[in-house]
Design a protein around this motif. Structure first.
Motif, PDB file in Angstrom:
ATOM      1  N   MET A   6       0.841  -1.174   0.000  1.00  8.82           N
ATOM      2  CA  MET A   6       0.000   0.000   0.000  1.00  8.82           C
ATOM      3  C   MET A   6       0.890   1.242   0.000  1.00  8.82           C
ATOM      4  N   SER A   7       0.642   2.131  -0.937  1.00  4.56           N
ATOM      5  CA  SER A   7       1.357   3.403  -1.001  1.00  4.56           C
ATOM      6  C   SER A   7       0.405   4.512  -0.593  1.00  4.56           C
ATOM      7  N   PRO A   8       0.700   5.194   0.502  1.00  5.58           N
ATOM      8  CA  PRO A   8      -0.183   6.288   0.879  1.00  5.58           C
ATOM      9  C   PRO A   8      -0.165   7.372  -0.187  1.00  5.58           C
ATOM     10  N   LEU A   9      -1.241   8.106  -0.254  1.00  4.34           N
ATOM     11  CA  LEU A   9      -1.366   9.180  -1.231  1.00  4.34           C
ATOM     12  C   LEU A   9      -0.681  10.429  -0.709  1.00  4.34           C
ATOM     13  N   LYS A  10       0.075  11.064  -1.592  1.00  7.17           N
ATOM     14  CA  LYS A  10       0.681  12.358  -1.270  1.00  7.17           C
ATOM     15  C   LYS A  10       0.398  13.273  -2.450  1.00  7.17           C
ATOM     16  N   ILE A  11      -0.082  14.460  -2.157  1.00  4.15           N
ATOM     17  CA  ILE A  11      -0.380  15.440  -3.198  1.00  4.15           C
ATOM     18  C   ILE A  11       0.381  16.711  -2.876  1.00  4.15           C
ATOM     19  N   THR A  12       1.184  17.156  -3.836  1.00  7.00           N
ATOM     20  CA  THR A  12       1.894  18.419  -3.661  1.00  7.00           C
ATOM     21  C   THR A  12       1.300  19.435  -4.624  1.00  7.00           C
ATOM     22  N   THR A  13       1.295  20.677  -4.190  1.00  8.96           N
ATOM     23  CA  THR A  13       0.710  21.746  -4.991  1.00  8.96           C
ATOM     24  C   THR A  13       1.801  22.692  -5.467  1.00  8.96           C
ATOM     25  N   GLY A  14       1.751  23.000  -6.747  1.00 10.55           N
ATOM     26  CA  GLY A  14       2.660  23.973  -7.327  1.00 10.55           C
ATOM     27  C   GLY A  14       1.879  24.854  -8.282  1.00 10.55           C
ATOM     28  N   TYR A  15       2.571  25.783  -8.884  1.00 11.42           N
ATOM     29  CA  TYR A  15       1.905  26.687  -9.819  1.00 11.42           C
ATOM     30  C   TYR A  15       2.771  26.894 -11.041  1.00 11.42           C
TER      31      TYR A  15
ATOM     32  N   GLY B 117      -1.586  27.998 -14.486  1.00 10.33           N
ATOM     33  CA  GLY B 117      -2.459  27.684 -13.366  1.00 10.33           C
ATOM     34  C   GLY B 117      -1.833  26.697 -12.406  1.00 10.33           C
ATOM     35  N   PRO B 118      -2.631  26.173 -11.486  1.00  9.17           N
ATOM     36  CA  PRO B 118      -2.120  25.259 -10.467  1.00  9.17           C
ATOM     37  C   PRO B 118      -1.735  23.897 -11.028  1.00  9.17           C
ATOM     38  N   VAL B 119      -0.748  23.279 -10.379  1.00  8.43           N
ATOM     39  CA  VAL B 119      -0.284  21.935 -10.742  1.00  8.43           C
ATOM     40  C   VAL B 119      -0.307  21.088  -9.477  1.00  8.43           C
ATOM     41  N   LEU B 120      -1.047  19.999  -9.519  1.00  9.54           N
ATOM     42  CA  LEU B 120      -1.086  19.058  -8.403  1.00  9.54           C
ATOM     43  C   LEU B 120      -0.338  17.798  -8.816  1.00  9.54           C
ATOM     44  N   LYS B 121       0.655  17.427  -8.031  1.00 11.85           N
ATOM     45  CA  LYS B 121       1.419  16.209  -8.288  1.00 11.85           C
ATOM     46  C   LYS B 121       0.872  15.122  -7.379  1.00 11.85           C
ATOM     47  N   VAL B 122       0.377  14.064  -7.985  1.00 17.81           N
ATOM     48  CA  VAL B 122      -0.256  12.972  -7.254  1.00 17.81           C
ATOM     49  C   VAL B 122       0.727  11.806  -7.168  1.00 17.81           C
TER      50      VAL B 122
ATOM     51  N   GLN C 138      -7.758  29.525 -16.726  1.00 12.64           N
ATOM     52  CA  GLN C 138      -6.607  28.806 -16.199  1.00 12.64           C
ATOM     53  C   GLN C 138      -6.759  27.307 -16.475  1.00 12.64           C
ATOM     54  N   CYS C 139      -5.673  26.579 -16.251  1.00 13.79           N
ATOM     55  CA  CYS C 139      -5.697  25.130 -16.427  1.00 13.79           C
ATOM     56  C   CYS C 139      -5.140  24.461 -15.181  1.00 13.79           C
ATOM     57  N   LEU C 140      -5.928  23.586 -14.590  1.00 12.05           N
ATOM     58  CA  LEU C 140      -5.483  22.763 -13.473  1.00 12.05           C
ATOM     59  C   LEU C 140      -4.810  21.534 -14.066  1.00 12.05           C
ATOM     60  N   VAL C 141      -3.544  21.338 -13.737  1.00 11.53           N
ATOM     61  CA  VAL C 141      -2.812  20.169 -14.235  1.00 11.53           C
ATOM     62  C   VAL C 141      -2.665  19.174 -13.095  1.00 11.53           C
ATOM     63  N   LEU C 142      -3.037  17.941 -13.371  1.00  8.72           N
ATOM     64  CA  LEU C 142      -2.834  16.844 -12.435  1.00  8.72           C
ATOM     65  C   LEU C 142      -1.702  15.991 -12.983  1.00  8.72           C
TER      66      LEU C 142
ATOM     67  N   HIS D 297      -1.381  14.725 -21.483  1.00 11.74           N
ATOM     68  CA  HIS D 297      -0.091  15.196 -21.974  1.00 11.74           C
ATOM     69  C   HIS D 297       1.007  14.260 -21.477  1.00 11.74           C
ATOM     70  N   PRO D 298       2.098  14.149 -22.231  1.00 16.35           N
ATOM     71  CA  PRO D 298       3.164  13.244 -21.810  1.00 16.35           C
ATOM     72  C   PRO D 298       3.885  13.681 -20.539  1.00 16.35           C
ATOM     73  N   ASP D 299       3.877  14.992 -20.254  1.00 16.90           N
ATOM     74  CA  ASP D 299       4.573  15.491 -19.066  1.00 16.90           C
ATOM     75  C   ASP D 299       3.980  16.841 -18.661  1.00 16.90           C
ATOM     76  N   THR D 300       4.404  17.312 -17.500  1.00 18.45           N
ATOM     77  CA  THR D 300       3.880  18.576 -16.985  1.00 18.45           C
ATOM     78  C   THR D 300       4.300  19.762 -17.856  1.00 18.45           C
ATOM     79  N   ALA D 301       5.510  19.703 -18.393  1.00 18.32           N
ATOM     80  CA  ALA D 301       5.981  20.816 -19.222  1.00 18.32           C
ATOM     81  C   ALA D 301       5.066  21.049 -20.424  1.00 18.32           C
ATOM     82  N   SER D 302       4.650  19.982 -21.081  1.00 17.33           N
ATOM     83  CA  SER D 302       3.762  20.149 -22.239  1.00 17.33           C
ATOM     84  C   SER D 302       2.345  20.549 -21.808  1.00 17.33           C
ATOM     85  N   ALA D 303       1.927  20.081 -20.621  1.00 17.40           N
ATOM     86  CA  ALA D 303       0.592  20.420 -20.124  1.00 17.40           C
ATOM     87  C   ALA D 303       0.503  21.888 -19.689  1.00 17.40           C
ATOM     88  N   THR D 304       1.628  22.477 -19.317  1.00 15.46           N
ATOM     89  CA  THR D 304       1.624  23.857 -18.836  1.00 15.46           C
ATOM     90  C   THR D 304       2.166  24.837 -19.872  1.00 15.46           C
ATOM     91  N   ALA D 305       2.429  24.348 -21.073  1.00 17.28           N
ATOM     92  CA  ALA D 305       2.924  25.254 -22.129  1.00 17.28           C
ATOM     93  C   ALA D 305       1.810  26.225 -22.514  1.00 17.28           C
TER      94      ALA D 305
END
Length: 112
Positions: free
Chosen positions: A1-10, A14-19, A44-48, A103-111
């Motif tokens: 079991m892997s506990p869930l961790k969510i970090t928030t960035g911007y 818009g906001p970026v949540l790393k799950v 804005q765009c919320l990126v997960l 998107h393949p990665d956060t960089a392309s999702a936030t372009a």
């Protein structure tokens, strides 16, 4: 079991949540409760970023759908980044890849 961790960035878009960990029955409510607290402005765009997600069940998919509904209500967009292959397969089978941009990665999702 892997506990869930969510970090928030911007990013400029818009906001970026790393799950990280398991987005499952036990942990999905954490994402569902966090997303509505993230301020979103129209356009804005919320990126997960799901690159660190190791498991996603139907409760996790429901949390992603709820995030989509939240962004739509805010007249914003949503994007998934770095979706693991096993989750991408499920998203395609159930048709969620048709409403959740992937998107393949956060960089392309936030372009801009």
């Amino acid at each position: 079991m892997s506990p869930l961790k969510i970090t928030t960035g911007y990013a400029a878009t818009g906001p970026v949540l790393k799950v990280l960990g398991e987005l499952d029955y036990d942990n999905a409510p954490e994402l569902s409760e966090l997303v509505p607290t993230i301020p979103l402005r129209p356009g804005q765009c919320l990126v997960l970023d799901l690159g660190g997600m190791v498991f996603c069940d139907s409760s996790g998919l429901s949390a992603l759908i709820a995030a989509h509904r939240h962004t739509q209500a805010a007249r914003a967009d949503i994007a998934l980044a770095a979706v693991p292959a096993h989750t991408l397969r499920i998203l395609r089978i159930v048709g969620l890849d048709q409403i959740l941009p992937i998107h393949p990665d956060t960089a392309s999702a936030t372009a801009p």
